[in-house]
Write an enzyme that holds these catalytic residues in place. Structure first.
Site, mmCIF file in Angstrom:
data_model
loop_
_atom_site.group_PDB
_atom_site.id
_atom_site.type_symbol
_atom_site.label_atom_id
_atom_site.label_comp_id
_atom_site.label_asym_id
_atom_site.label_seq_id
_atom_site.Cartn_x
_atom_site.Cartn_y
_atom_site.Cartn_z
ATOM 1 C CG ASN A 57 -2.100 -0.892 1.140
ATOM 2 O OD1 ASN A 57 -2.376 -1.454 0.084
ATOM 3 N ND2 ASN A 57 -2.814 -1.060 2.239
ATOM 4 N NE ARG A 405 -8.372 -1.938 -9.958
ATOM 5 C CZ ARG A 405 -7.355 -1.147 -10.273
ATOM 6 N NH1 ARG A 405 -6.397 -1.609 -11.051
ATOM 7 N NH2 ARG A 405 -7.303 0.092 -9.825
ATOM 8 N NE ARG A 435 -2.915 5.545 -10.469
ATOM 9 C CZ ARG A 435 -3.689 6.395 -9.804
ATOM 10 N NH1 ARG A 435 -4.252 6.029 -8.686
ATOM 11 N NH2 ARG A 435 -3.913 7.608 -10.278
ATOM 12 C CG HIS A 465 -14.722 2.720 -10.928
ATOM 13 N ND1 HIS A 465 -15.526 2.770 -9.809
ATOM 14 C CD2 HIS A 465 -13.615 2.024 -10.560
ATOM 15 C CE1 HIS A 465 -14.932 2.158 -8.805
ATOM 16 N NE2 HIS A 465 -13.774 1.698 -9.229
ATOM 17 C CE1 TYR A 498 -9.285 -6.863 -2.780
ATOM 18 C CE2 TYR A 498 -10.401 -5.447 -4.353
ATOM 19 C CZ TYR A 498 -9.242 -5.899 -3.759
ATOM 20 O OH TYR A 498 -8.040 -5.364 -4.147
ATOM 21 N NE ARG A 594 -10.736 -0.134 2.137
ATOM 22 C CZ ARG A 594 -10.944 -0.104 0.819
ATOM 23 N NH1 ARG A 594 -11.902 -0.835 0.291
ATOM 24 N NH2 ARG A 594 -10.219 0.677 0.040
ATOM 25 C CG HIS A 622 -14.250 -3.058 -3.249
ATOM 26 N ND1 HIS A 622 -14.942 -3.301 -4.429
ATOM 27 C CD2 HIS A 622 -13.285 -2.157 -3.562
ATOM 28 C CE1 HIS A 622 -14.402 -2.585 -5.403
ATOM 29 N NE2 HIS A 622 -13.407 -1.877 -4.912
#
EC number: 2.7.4.1
Length: 715
Positions: A57, A405, A435, A465, A498, A594, A622
């Site tokens: 991270n 993704r 990304r 997204h 997730y 979160r 998530h």
């Protein structure tokens, strides 16, 4: 609770005092991740995993956020964020706030976790503690497996300082020429193509010269790769005297910047930027051991273009993101209990003999909406199966989906290729700007195009997204549209770790809205209104603001107002200001955030009716859920957007209303379970600190994620 005495007219809600720094709030989140590594209630290998996550991270944070702030500082950007700090002030605070947890991370690993690992038979040794038999084995291993890969690079007038790649671990080596007495510098890169921790065979023994681990349990024994290289440097510099060596690691700017208006082919433009990323931008951080002498340290700082505030001194093993490899050890008692996601009862038929039989997916959804909650519900047995069945169903005419993704071996995309080969109309929007997933998405885009899938690369200036699938099916001379609208990516691997939600439905309004949305994404549509969906950047912001204000009006009319919202991050100034206004009006607001939260809760007269909780556990929270009480007629929404400016203004997002009362009740129950957590929950304080909840002597420990696993098993 009574309304606040002040009114919004008396308070300047744009005042920076009412906003936390986005950058510092993220660091607080990463500290909560580190806490899971420190908490003795976390199983040992999971503690190593959380250290690895904390480190990776932080790597991404420096590559993207710190790098961007440095660019803003250099460009003398004058526009300030809501918290009012300049880029220079932000960077100084980041440097101050980052060092203590990094020091704690290394200290805890060396002093607590390594001894605990050894007690369990996992011996991560230092080379100096090896016995002779182990050294002989590693010398042979070095000669056969490591030496051929290494390339020592000298630095002298005829050899300029070498390029050092992003996130690379290196040895700064000082050698002396015995003929001239001159000291010379060289750099040796520790190859990332070899295991970071070199295992020793059991026949080499587990004893050490210090006999610390004699007669103890033995599951795995090994040493860091850089130490094996360091103790065999004579092979790289024959005829020279090795004076000293010092490991160091650098981080570079790795964000991609594409001028889309000038890019005729976005795919090629992204590929060119990826090549630049591999080369890397300017260095933004150097990690090194505190023992590095000033001469070597100064030379590296000078050659890499750094300042002292970019240097992070640590003790022990550098690059601890590699500790994630220990999760592969077959020691289940040192990990969280294994979890196997379940298939919802409606998707399986129980035969008289007790065996399961799959129900027809389309008939199940036609009967009623279905909500899936991962990883409690199986991704493969629900979403993946939905798309796979659609690909093979002869009555399905078209499949459309967005891809942000996914995995490198995605069964979903394989199914789409099959669907195209069967002659179905298949359209996929592949977001090339996701990304650190750009390369994988480019590879899939090419495979899909070769199979005849219509591939679109997104919209200029916007990231797509949203997580949606539309299946068009002919049934008895009628066209039915089936949809999946989710909060998470179509990624089978992350769906296991997730928490995400997905709505499967064949409601006409949702199908029509997704048809309009795909026309907006793939064609020249300028759709400005939707029947049910909240879509960014079209109407999502305005609708959320209106929903918050409706709760304010209920309070002003003497009724109650209530909002519960669960998301990853909360940063948007307008949304925060509107929430402050709602709090002042008396609306009771609970926010389950979160990660980053720029809103300051608990301020008298401003946000005293707002509470913020963060849940950090074995699964990454998530999912996004938005609940509005609406004077006893609750409205609940799920979707892909956080309350962040980028989600509301610069991304294509979809938020769906939940109209099935049973699903609405289920989502409200999930929110209630999250708010009652006293195991992994942290309360945000008005000063920006988080305080972890702990059950008192009278309370039973309540882990929201554990409760949701138990509930899934009971259905």
């Amino acid at each position: 609770m009574p309304k606040s005495k002040k009114t919004t007219q008396e308070i300047n809600l744009n005042d920076p005092q009412y906003y936390f720094s986005r950058e510092l709030s993220w660091l607080e989140f990463n500290n909560r991740v580190l806490n899971e590594a420190i908490d003795p209630r976390t199983p040992l290998l999971e503690r190593l995993k959380f250290i690895a996550i904390f480190c990776s991270n932080l790597d991404e944070y420096f590559m993207v956020r710190v790098a961007a702030l440095k660019q803003q500082e250099e460009a003398k950007v004058s526009k300030l964020p809501p918290d009012g700090r300049t880029p220079t002030e932000q960077l100084e605070l980041i440097s101050i706030k980052t060092r203590p947890p990094v020091a704690l991370q290394h200290q805890h690993f060396e002093q607590v976790l390594r001894p605990l690992m050894a007690a369990e038979g996992i011996h991560l040794l230092d080379y100096v503690d090896l016995n002779q038999e182990q050294r002989i084995y590693l010398q042979k291993y070095f000669e056969e497996q490591i030496f051929p890969v290494l390339t020592p690079l000298a630095v002298d007038p005829s050899h300029p300082f070498p390029y050092i790649s992003n996130l690379s671990l290196n040895l700064a080596v000082v050698v002396k020429d015995p003929d001239t007495g001159e000291e010379l510098f060289a750099r040796v890169k520790v190859p990332n193509t070899l295991p970071r921790f070199v295992p020793l065979p059991k026949e080499a023994g587990v004893g050490s010269r210090s006999s610390i681990i004699e007669n103890q349990r033995h599951i795995w024994t090994g040493v860091p790769l850089e130490q094996v290289i360091a103790h065999n440097l004579e092979s790289l510099f024959p005829g020279m005297n090795i004076q000293e060596y010092h490991p160091f690691r650098i981080t570079r700017n790795a964000d991609i910047d594409v001028e889309e208006d000038e890019a005729d082919d976005l795919l090629l433009a992204i590929e060119q930027e990826l090549r630049k990323r591999r080369v890397g931008g300017e260095v933004v951080r150097m990690e090194m051991l505190a023992s590095m002498p000033e001469a070597v340290r100064g030379m590296l700082i000078r050659e890499l273009g750094l300042s002292e505030k970019d240097v992070y001194e640590v003790e022990g093993v550098l690059g601890q993101a590699d500790l994630m490899s220990f999760m592969a050890l077959p020691i289940p008692e040192l990990k969280d209990p294994a979890w196997t996601p379940v298939v919802p009862p409606r998707l399986r038929r129980i035969n008289e003999d007790g065996s399961d039989e799959k129900e027809d997916f389309f008939s199940v959804i036609r009967n009623a909406d279905l909500m899936v909650h991962h990883p409690y519900y199986s991704f493969g047995g629900t979403v993946q199966r939905f798309i796979t069945q659609a690909a093979h169903d002869p009555n399905v005419l078209a499949i459309k989906m967005t891809l942000y993704r996914t995995t490198g071996d995605s069964p979903i995309l394989q199914a789409l290729i099959i669907a195209a080969e069967k002659g179905k109309q298949v359209s996929v929007l592949v977001e090339l700007k996701a990304r650190f997933d750009e390369e994988n998405n480019i590879n899939w885009a090419r495979k899909l195009e070769q199979a005849g899938v219509h591939v679109v690369y997104g919209l200029v200036g916007l990231k797509t997204h949203t997580k949606v699938v539309l299946v068009v099916r002919r049934e008895e001379d009628r066209i039915h549209r089936y949809v999946h609208i989710g909060t998470g990516n179509y990624n089978a691997k992350t769906a296991r770790i997730y928490t995400d939600l997905g709505l499967l439905s064949c409601r006409e309004d949702l199908g029509a809205d997704l048809t309009d949305l795909f026309n907006y994404l793939t064609g020249y549509s300028r759709q400005r209104s939707y029947r049910k969906l909240l879509v960014s950047p079209v109407n999502c912001r305005d609708r959320f603001v209106a929903l918050i204000r409706r709760e304010m009006e209920h309070c002003r009319d003497g009724k109650s107002g209530r909002i519960v919202a669960k998301m990853n991050s909360l940063t948007d100034p307008q949304i925060i200001a509107t929430l402050y206004q709602a709090s002042i009006a008396g609306v009771q607001i609970d926010l389950i955030v979160r990660g980053i939260c720029c809103l300051r809760p608990g301020l008298e007269g401003v946000s005293e009716n707002i509470r913020v909780v963060s849940v950090v556990g074995r699964f990454l929270e998530h999912s996004r859920i938005y609940y509005f009480h609406n004077h006893g007629k609750p409205e609940v929404y799920i979707g892909s957007a956080d309350w962040m400016s980028r989600n509301l203004d610069r991304r294509v997002e979809a938020i769906a209303p939940i109209e099935d009362p049973d699903i609405s009740n289920d989502l409200q129950e999930i929110l209630g379970i999250m708010l009652a957590d006293n195991r992994q929950a942290w309360d945000l304080q008005p000063d920006g600190k988080y305080v972890q909840r702990h059950p008192d002597g009278k309370e039973k420990e309540q882990s929201a994620q554990k409760i949701l696993m138990d509930m899934a098993l009971q259905i």
